[in-house]
Scaffold this motif. Structure first.
Motif, PDB file in Angstrom:
ATOM      1  N   GLY A 160       0.828  -1.191   0.000  1.00 19.04           N
ATOM      2  CA  GLY A 160       0.000   0.000   0.000  1.00 19.04           C
ATOM      3  C   GLY A 160       0.861   1.239   0.000  1.00 19.04           C
ATOM      4  O   GLY A 160       2.049   1.190  -0.327  1.00 19.04           O
ATOM      5  N   MET A 161       0.268   2.351   0.392  1.00 14.35           N
ATOM      6  CA  MET A 161       1.007   3.606   0.380  1.00 14.35           C
ATOM      7  C   MET A 161       2.006   3.695   1.526  1.00 14.35           C
ATOM      8  O   MET A 161       3.179   3.962   1.325  1.00 14.35           O
ATOM      9  CB  MET A 161       0.040   4.804   0.467  1.00 14.35           C
TER      10      MET A 161
ATOM     11  N   ASP B  84       0.726 -12.144  11.035  1.00 10.89           N
ATOM     12  CA  ASP B  84       0.798 -13.355  11.868  1.00 10.89           C
ATOM     13  C   ASP B  84       0.777 -14.617  11.012  1.00 10.89           C
ATOM     14  O   ASP B  84       1.309 -15.658  11.418  1.00 10.89           O
ATOM     15  CB  ASP B  84      -0.368 -13.381  12.862  1.00 10.89           C
ATOM     16  N   ALA B  85       0.158 -14.524   9.838  1.00  6.26           N
ATOM     17  CA  ALA B  85       0.091 -15.676   8.930  1.00  6.26           C
ATOM     18  C   ALA B  85       1.352 -15.811   8.077  1.00  6.26           C
ATOM     19  O   ALA B  85       1.432 -16.713   7.238  1.00  6.26           O
ATOM     20  CB  ALA B  85      -1.135 -15.558   8.032  1.00  6.26           C
ATOM     21  N   GLY B  86       2.316 -14.920   8.283  1.00  7.62           N
ATOM     22  CA  GLY B  86       3.569 -15.002   7.557  1.00  7.62           C
ATOM     23  C   GLY B  86       3.584 -14.276   6.226  1.00  7.62           C
ATOM     24  O   GLY B  86       4.540 -14.418   5.448  1.00  7.62           O
ATOM     25  N   LEU B  87       2.542 -13.486   5.943  1.00  4.32           N
ATOM     26  CA  LEU B  87       2.502 -12.729   4.701  1.00  4.32           C
ATOM     27  C   LEU B  87       3.312 -11.445   4.854  1.00  4.32           C
ATOM     28  O   LEU B  87       3.345 -10.830   5.918  1.00  4.32           O
ATOM     29  CB  LEU B  87       1.061 -12.400   4.327  1.00  4.32           C
ATOM     30  N   LYS B  88       3.950 -11.039   3.766  1.00  3.28           N
ATOM     31  CA  LYS B  88       4.780  -9.842   3.789  1.00  3.28           C
ATOM     32  C   LYS B  88       3.955  -8.618   3.435  1.00  3.28           C
ATOM     33  O   LYS B  88       3.257  -8.591   2.417  1.00  3.28           O
ATOM     34  CB  LYS B  88       5.951  -9.974   2.810  1.00  3.28           C
ATOM     35  N   LEU B  89       4.049  -7.581   4.274  1.00  5.96           N
ATOM     36  CA  LEU B  89       3.379  -6.309   4.046  1.00  5.96           C
ATOM     37  C   LEU B  89       4.435  -5.237   3.806  1.00  5.96           C
ATOM     38  O   LEU B  89       5.497  -5.248   4.428  1.00  5.96           O
ATOM     39  CB  LEU B  89       2.524  -5.911   5.254  1.00  5.96           C
ATOM     40  N   ASP B  90       4.116  -4.303   2.915  1.00  2.00           N
ATOM     41  CA  ASP B  90       5.087  -3.237   2.641  1.00  2.00           C
ATOM     42  C   ASP B  90       4.361  -1.987   2.170  1.00  2.00           C
ATOM     43  O   ASP B  90       3.317  -2.055   1.518  1.00  2.00           O
ATOM     44  CB  ASP B  90       6.093  -3.684   1.574  1.00  2.00           C
ATOM     45  N   GLY B  91       4.925  -0.832   2.526  1.00  2.00           N
ATOM     46  CA  GLY B  91       4.431   0.451   2.047  1.00  2.00           C
ATOM     47  C   GLY B  91       5.432   1.070   1.090  1.00  2.00           C
ATOM     48  O   GLY B  91       6.646   0.967   1.304  1.00  2.00           O
ATOM     49  N   LEU B  92       4.946   1.712   0.041  1.00  2.00           N
ATOM     50  CA  LEU B  92       5.839   2.321  -0.949  1.00  2.00           C
ATOM     51  C   LEU B  92       6.601   3.513  -0.382  1.00  2.00           C
ATOM     52  O   LEU B  92       7.740   3.767  -0.775  1.00  2.00           O
ATOM     53  CB  LEU B  92       5.041   2.793  -2.164  1.00  2.00           C
ATOM     54  N   PHE B  93       5.960   4.260   0.492  1.00  2.00           N
ATOM     55  CA  PHE B  93       6.525   5.526   0.946  1.00  2.00           C
ATOM     56  C   PHE B  93       6.912   5.404   2.419  1.00  2.00           C
ATOM     57  O   PHE B  93       6.060   5.209   3.277  1.00  2.00           O
ATOM     58  CB  PHE B  93       5.535   6.662   0.710  1.00  2.00           C
TER      59      PHE B  93
ATOM     60  N   TYR C 206      -4.964  -0.775  -0.926  1.00  2.00           N
ATOM     61  CA  TYR C 206      -4.193  -2.025  -0.846  1.00  2.00           C
ATOM     62  C   TYR C 206      -4.004  -2.584  -2.260  1.00  2.00           C
ATOM     63  O   TYR C 206      -4.918  -2.503  -3.086  1.00  2.00           O
ATOM     64  CB  TYR C 206      -4.935  -3.108  -0.061  1.00  2.00           C
ATOM     65  N   LEU C 207      -2.862  -3.173  -2.507  1.00  2.00           N
ATOM     66  CA  LEU C 207      -2.724  -4.078  -3.647  1.00  2.00           C
ATOM     67  C   LEU C 207      -2.390  -5.448  -3.084  1.00  2.00           C
ATOM     68  O   LEU C 207      -1.384  -5.611  -2.375  1.00  2.00           O
ATOM     69  CB  LEU C 207      -1.652  -3.628  -4.641  1.00  2.00           C
TER      70      LEU C 207
END
Length: 273
Positions: A89-90, A148-157, A106-107
């Motif tokens: 996301g942003m 918690d499920a092990g997924l990667k989250l990231d923000g562009l900025f 979100y993407l």
């Protein structure tokens, strides 16, 4: 040609004229009761995709609390698609040990839609008419469950990248960033105006960094975020911070410091003042 099919989820009944106007640009229109805020609409849209066994390559969730994109030739979606995160996301907010993506954009990569934790979150999500419970259960709860499920989250900025840009900015740019700061505190705003006129680069950077400890960098310093980082979003909220952000953004546009948004967006923003 590759692209996105738009599912429009409206938390209100739409008039026939409104439906006719948007119909050529959307794949599906869903109207639902105005209950549950944005996450109520998110849930119903995602559950419909699941019911119809539709698994897109990517799913963008975008609500109308923002103007996007406000920059010409914006490449935000392409950058999100190329990001190796499962959900991006942003901005990925950090509050103590808590990490959560701001929920207006979100993407989500297609494989996530088949993830058990993702499906369980939306199947078990409980609506609420309380805004703060929606933020806690929805925005923060969603990011926490996915992490918690092990997924990667990231923000562009990222805040650190903004700090790096500020360290590299020259005195002229620093003065403009501080001159157009969107600070809701009258004392802080007065101090910013004073330092913008006569401050040294060190004093200008010190003010920026001190305010970044209290406020979000992208809204507090629109010349920096929109010009140096190409931040593509402007929030529509009527709260004090967002209102100051839009006002200073328009001042920066008029001064030629920030690329102007589409005319329709500029006109809509100006009508609110």
């Amino acid at each position: 040609m590759a692209g996105y099919s738009v599912m429009l989820v409206s938390n209100a009944q739409m008039q026939p004229d409104d439906i006719a106007r948007v119909q050529p640009n959307v794949w599906r229109i869903i109207t639902r009761p105005n209950f549950g805020y944005d996450f109520g609409g998110y849930r119903d849209g995602i559950r419909l995709l699941d019911y119809e066994e539709i698994v897109p390559d990517e799913l963008i969730i975008l609500n109308d609390s923002i103007y996007f994109p406000i920059l010409p030739e914006d490449d935000t979606i392409k950058r999100l698609e190329q990001n190796d995160a499962d959900i991006s996301g942003m901005v990925l907010r950090c509050r103590g040990s808590e990490r959560f993506l701001e929920s207006y954009f979100y993407l989500i990569k297609g494989h996530v839609l088949q993830n058990r934790a993702f499906r369980d979150f939306w199947n078990n999500y409980t609506f609420t008419s309380n805004k703060y419970k929606t933020i806690r259960r929805g925005e923060r709860g969603f990011s926490a469950a996915m992490a918690d499920a092990g997924l990667k989250l990231d923000g562009l900025f990222k805040k650190q990248e903004f700090r790096t840009a500020i360290m590299s900015a020259d005195k002229t740019m620093l003065r403009e960033i501080v001159k157009h700061a969107a600070l809701p505190s009258s004392d802080a705003a007065q101090r910013a105006r004073s330092i913008a006129q006569a401050g040294t680069p060190e004093e200008l950077r010190s003010l920026i960094f001190s305010q970044m400890e209290k406020l979000q960098f992208y809204s507090a310093f629109p010349v920096g975020s929109h010009s140096l980082m190409n931040f593509p979003v402007l929030k529509k909220s009527k709260d004090e911070v967002a209102t100051a952000w839009r006002q200073q953004y328009l001042r920066a546009v008029d001064a030629g410091l920030v690329a102007p948004p589409p005319l329709s967006v500029a006109n809509e923003i100006r009508r609110t003042y």
